[in-house]
Write an enzyme that holds these catalytic residues in place. Structure first.
Site, PDB file in Angstrom:
ATOM      1  N   HIS A 202       0.806  -1.215   0.000  1.00 30.55           N
ATOM      2  CA  HIS A 202       0.000   0.000   0.000  1.00 30.55           C
ATOM      3  C   HIS A 202       0.845   1.273   0.000  1.00 30.55           C
ATOM      4  O   HIS A 202       0.309   2.367  -0.156  1.00 30.55           O
ATOM      5  CB  HIS A 202      -0.985  -0.021   1.176  1.00 30.55           C
ATOM      6  CG  HIS A 202      -2.033  -1.087   1.025  1.00 30.55           C
ATOM      7  ND1 HIS A 202      -2.886  -1.457   2.028  1.00 30.55           N
ATOM      8  CD2 HIS A 202      -2.358  -1.877  -0.036  1.00 30.55           C
ATOM      9  CE1 HIS A 202      -3.687  -2.429   1.602  1.00 30.55           C
ATOM     10  NE2 HIS A 202      -3.371  -2.705   0.352  1.00 30.55           N
ATOM     11  N   SER A 206      -0.897  -1.212  -6.045  1.00 33.57           N
ATOM     12  CA  SER A 206      -0.716  -2.446  -6.803  1.00 33.57           C
ATOM     13  C   SER A 206      -0.076  -2.176  -8.158  1.00 33.57           C
ATOM     14  O   SER A 206      -0.209  -1.093  -8.721  1.00 33.57           O
ATOM     15  CB  SER A 206      -2.070  -3.103  -7.037  1.00 33.57           C
ATOM     16  OG  SER A 206      -2.593  -3.545  -5.822  1.00 33.57           O
ATOM     17  N   LYS A 228     -15.625  -7.553  -6.329  1.00 36.77           N
ATOM     18  CA  LYS A 228     -14.891  -8.489  -7.191  1.00 36.77           C
ATOM     19  C   LYS A 228     -14.207  -9.557  -6.331  1.00 36.77           C
ATOM     20  O   LYS A 228     -14.195 -10.739  -6.685  1.00 36.77           O
ATOM     21  CB  LYS A 228     -13.844  -7.716  -8.010  1.00 36.77           C
ATOM     22  CG  LYS A 228     -13.300  -8.530  -9.153  1.00 36.77           C
ATOM     23  CD  LYS A 228     -12.361  -7.710 -10.006  1.00 36.77           C
ATOM     24  CE  LYS A 228     -11.828  -8.563 -11.137  1.00 36.77           C
ATOM     25  NZ  LYS A 228     -10.864  -7.864 -11.957  1.00 36.77           N
ATOM     26  N   ASP A 229     -13.651  -9.118  -5.188  1.00 37.06           N
ATOM     27  CA  ASP A 229     -12.982 -10.086  -4.294  1.00 37.06           C
ATOM     28  C   ASP A 229     -13.991 -11.040  -3.657  1.00 37.06           C
ATOM     29  O   ASP A 229     -13.712 -12.230  -3.512  1.00 37.06           O
ATOM     30  CB  ASP A 229     -12.191  -9.348  -3.201  1.00 37.06           C
ATOM     31  CG  ASP A 229     -10.858  -8.843  -3.728  1.00 37.06           C
ATOM     32  OD1 ASP A 229     -10.491  -9.216  -4.856  1.00 37.06           O
ATOM     33  OD2 ASP A 229     -10.182  -8.080  -3.016  1.00 37.06           O
ATOM     34  N   GLU A 272       3.030 -34.405  -0.512  1.00 38.24           N
ATOM     35  CA  GLU A 272       1.784 -33.972  -1.124  1.00 38.24           C
ATOM     36  C   GLU A 272       2.074 -33.351  -2.486  1.00 38.24           C
ATOM     37  O   GLU A 272       3.195 -32.932  -2.759  1.00 38.24           O
ATOM     38  CB  GLU A 272       1.103 -32.925  -0.228  1.00 38.24           C
ATOM     39  CG  GLU A 272       0.531 -33.509   1.044  1.00 38.24           C
ATOM     40  CD  GLU A 272      -0.729 -34.320   0.799  1.00 38.24           C
ATOM     41  OE1 GLU A 272      -1.820 -33.770   0.884  1.00 38.24           O
ATOM     42  OE2 GLU A 272      -0.606 -35.517   0.506  1.00 38.24           O
TER      43      GLU A 272
END
Lengths: 380, 307
Positions: A202, A206, A228-229, A272
């Site tokens: 921040h 971005s 959107k998130d 895994e």
């Protein structure tokens, strides 16, 4: 004039600056959703893990039985357990896409954010490894034995370090107890690092697909990216719930339903799926110490990308050859994952070795091809 | 009926509603603008990638075929479907097979009689099943251990007091606990079924030690468990003909239940989850599109400063 509370309150203004008024580039795509999805994964893991810890017994005589008890006798214990196990897989899917996006669009130029991100990646890998040991099945025990033994390759101190980590002369009760403690502790350290990751992000804002400075066209985080998130979170949660309720043990190993037995070694020991590419790199090097160094370097090499990749445009989309290299790298990682699950025999040994060379070659050739393209375009 | 539907809908059903959309999409495609060289390059890369993938797959398959062990064939189980529950009549018959055949050697330490209630038996039936066992309990007020008839809360009894006793009774081999056996084997219930019905004579060259039998589905082929299921090896209480394959199918279904007692609840929850998530995803997708519509339909105009 009275200021809005969300902008003045010492606590709320932090949330406001991160989730409501945060100026965000208008053109970021779905690929930028995975940061918030990782936050959701971390929360799911911490919450389900907390409930599992209420019933789990970190003792070699009780661990396997306590996991069976959780699945059979605790209210919705089977759901909590399978969400936690499959949640780890989704965590890694999101991590790999998040890192892949960072490499493709050169988000590593946000140096502090990138460095903390790679550290988080290391920590999450450690947490996942420690967690896989806890059910105390055959693959838990032998996975722990193989991976902790890697440290014995360290010259002079190796054996002492391994025994110090085990808390004895073999993977045993002391190992399980401390692995549980660290598996519980590390997610909180990861959470702190995530806050730092966001703090640094921040400071600059971005990155965006064009890689340009986007101050001329920014929009508030809310309502655009909150919705959107939320949509992204719902889609990911749906896939997680679908996998958990449809085929809960698809990504696990049947051997882990057999209680750990130090006297019986499983035919194929493998981690895994999300560690298979690194495991393939480890096995490709005939020398033990060399294999361990290659394993660590396969991730640690991400630290040096910001310093080696110097180019005129940020995004790989403007570099056709690098685009091809990027997708080749994607294919190499997929194939390494496949090789990691194969037995150590020909032709897999040679294929794994070639893929390992190609994996590291990418980090060398990629910056060179960037330079070559820059020279071609800007050649006077 | 079909004619009525046709009259109501007129010819609408015959027309594809997607034609304008398909035309729209094809006009968006940029492939027609590609140069011949680019088309050739991408085509070659595509073919090479496909060829390499096919080669790798063939390589993988060819190596797999060289295994000495036979992989179990996949069967369509009545519970295989995404929304299919276990066949509870089969689970109940499987319990009978376990009790009469398997329980002589194999334990099932994670299943209690209470687990049968509402799944294979009524509460009274499950109580009666439990009471057939004498369970060691105590200490009593005199500090002595005593035996009492089993209760619903008791777990299935183990045939041997410990692993050593089990090995001593079985020529050194340890019959595994069956609670998780379906989850603990590659192939799951297909493997169990194939193993139980797959006994045959050892091929030439395979040497078996005393007390061993040949089963191509068992890793290595030499198994210490003798063939346990034969036609009419027991009688079902519901009168189902007890063929060897029926017995194997029922015990496999029962063992699927013991490994995943939550199986039916899980699938019921899946149905609910799909419904709820479809609704929520549709709503949030709509809201997201609505919020972004202002941004997506904006017009950016560049006006140079007038001199």
């Amino acid at each position: 004039m009275k200021m809005n509370l969300r902008k003045t309150h010492p606590l709320i203004k932090i949330l406001n600056n991160s989730l409501i008024d945060l100026p965000t580039p208008s053109n970021i795509t779905t690929m930028w959703n995975f940061g918030s999805l990782l936050g959701l994964c971390l929360m799911i893991q911490i919450i389900t893990g907390l409930f599992l810890a209420m019933h789990y017994c970190p003792n070699v005589d009780m661990a396997f039985n306590s996991v069976a008890h959780i699945c059979r006798n605790v209210n919705y214990g089977w759901l909590i357990r399978t969400l936690h196990a499959n949640g780890a897989s989704f965590f890694f899917i999101c991590l790999y896409i998040h890192i892949g996006r960072g490499i493709y669009y050169s988000s590593y130029y946000l140096l502090e954010t990138w460095m903390i991100g790679v550290t988080i990646f290391f920590m999450v890998m450690a947490t996942a490894f420690l967690g896989y040991v806890l059910p105390w099945g055959q693959m838990s025990f032998w996975g722990a034995t193989v991976i902790t033994n890697l440290l014995s390759a360290i010259p002079y101190l190796g054996t002492s370090i391994v025994q110090w980590i085990w808390g004895g002369f073999a993977v045993d009760n002391a190992t399980l107890t401390r692995f549980f403690s660290f598996h519980f502790l590390l997610p909180f350290i990861v959470s702190a690092l995530v806050i730092m990751h966001l703090l640094f992000l921040h400071q600059t804002g971005s990155n965006n697909p064009l890689g340009t400075k986007s101050n001329i066209d920014k929009i508030p985080f809310h309502p655009y990216f909150t919705f959107k998130d939320i949509m992204g979170m719902l889609v990911m949660t749906f896939f997680l719930v679908f996998l958990t309720l449809n085929t809960p043990y698809m990504l696990g190993d049947p051997d882990n339903f057999i209680p750990a037995n130090p006297l019986v070694t499983p035919v194929h020991i493998q981690p895994e799926w999300y560690f298979l590419f690194a495991y393939a790199i480890l096995r490709s090097i005939p020398n033990k110490l060399g294999g361990v160094i290659a394993l660590v370097m396969s991730i640690a090499i991400l630290y040096i990308i910001p310093f080696t990749n110097k180019k005129k445009f940020s995004s790989t989309q403007f570099y056709p050859i690098n685009k091809l290299l990027f997708w080749s790298m994607f294919t190499i990682v997929v194939l390494l994952t496949w090789i990691g699950a194969r037995p150590v025999e020909d032709p897999y040994i040679l294929t794994g070795q070639l893929l390992t060379i190609l994996y590291f070659f990418y980090y060398l050739i990629n910056p060179i091809m960037n330079k070559v393209w820059d020279k071609m375009i800007f050649f006077n | 009926m079909a004619a009525s539907v046709g009259r109501i809908c007129r010819a609408g059903l015959l027309k594809s509603p997607h034609v304008p959309t398909i035309n729209q999409f094809s006009s968006l495609s940029t492939t027609r603008e590609w140069t011949k060289g680019r088309k050739a390059l991408l085509g070659t890369i595509g073919m090479l990638a496909g060829g390499a993938g096919a080669l790798l797959l063939a390589l993988d398959r060819s190596v797999r075929a060289s295994d000495l062990e036979l992989h179990p064939p996949k069967h369509v189980w009545s519970h295989s479907g995404m929304f299919s529950s276990l066949d509870h009549a089969s689970v109940r018959r499987g319990y009978e097979v376990y009790k009469q055949v398997c329980a002589a050697c194999h334990s099932m330490r994670f299943i209690a009689y209470r687990n049968l209630v509402g799944v294979t038996h009524t509460e009274e039936e499950a109580k009666a099943e439990a009471e057939e066992q004498m369970v060691l309990d105590g200490p009593n007020e005199q500090g002595e251990m005593f035996k009492r008839p089993g209760k619903l809360s008791d777990y299935f009894p183990s045939p041997y007091p410990n692993e050593e006793a089990a090995r001593a009774a079985n020529n050194g081999a340890y019959p595994p606990d069956l609670s998780y056996i379906v989850s603990a084997r590659h192939g799951g219930e297909d493997y169990i079924f194939a193993l139980l019905t797959g006994y045959c004579d050892a091929p030439a060259g395979v040497v078996l030690r005393e007390g061993q039998y040949f089963n191509p589905y068992f890793p290595g082929g030499a198994i210490s468990m003798a063939q346990a299921l034969y036609n009419e090896a027991m009688e079902y209480t519901d009168g189902t003909p007890a063929t060897a394959s029926q017995l194997a199918k029922d015990i496999s279904t029962f063992l699927k239940w013991t490994a995943e007692p939550e199986h039916d609840d899980r699938k019921k929850m899946l149905m609910k989850a799909i419904g709820i998530f479809s609704f929520l995803m549709a709503i949030t997708y709509y809201i997201k599109r609505m919020k972004f519509s202002t941004l997506k339909t904006r017009k950016i105009e560049f006006r140079p400063k007038e001199k």
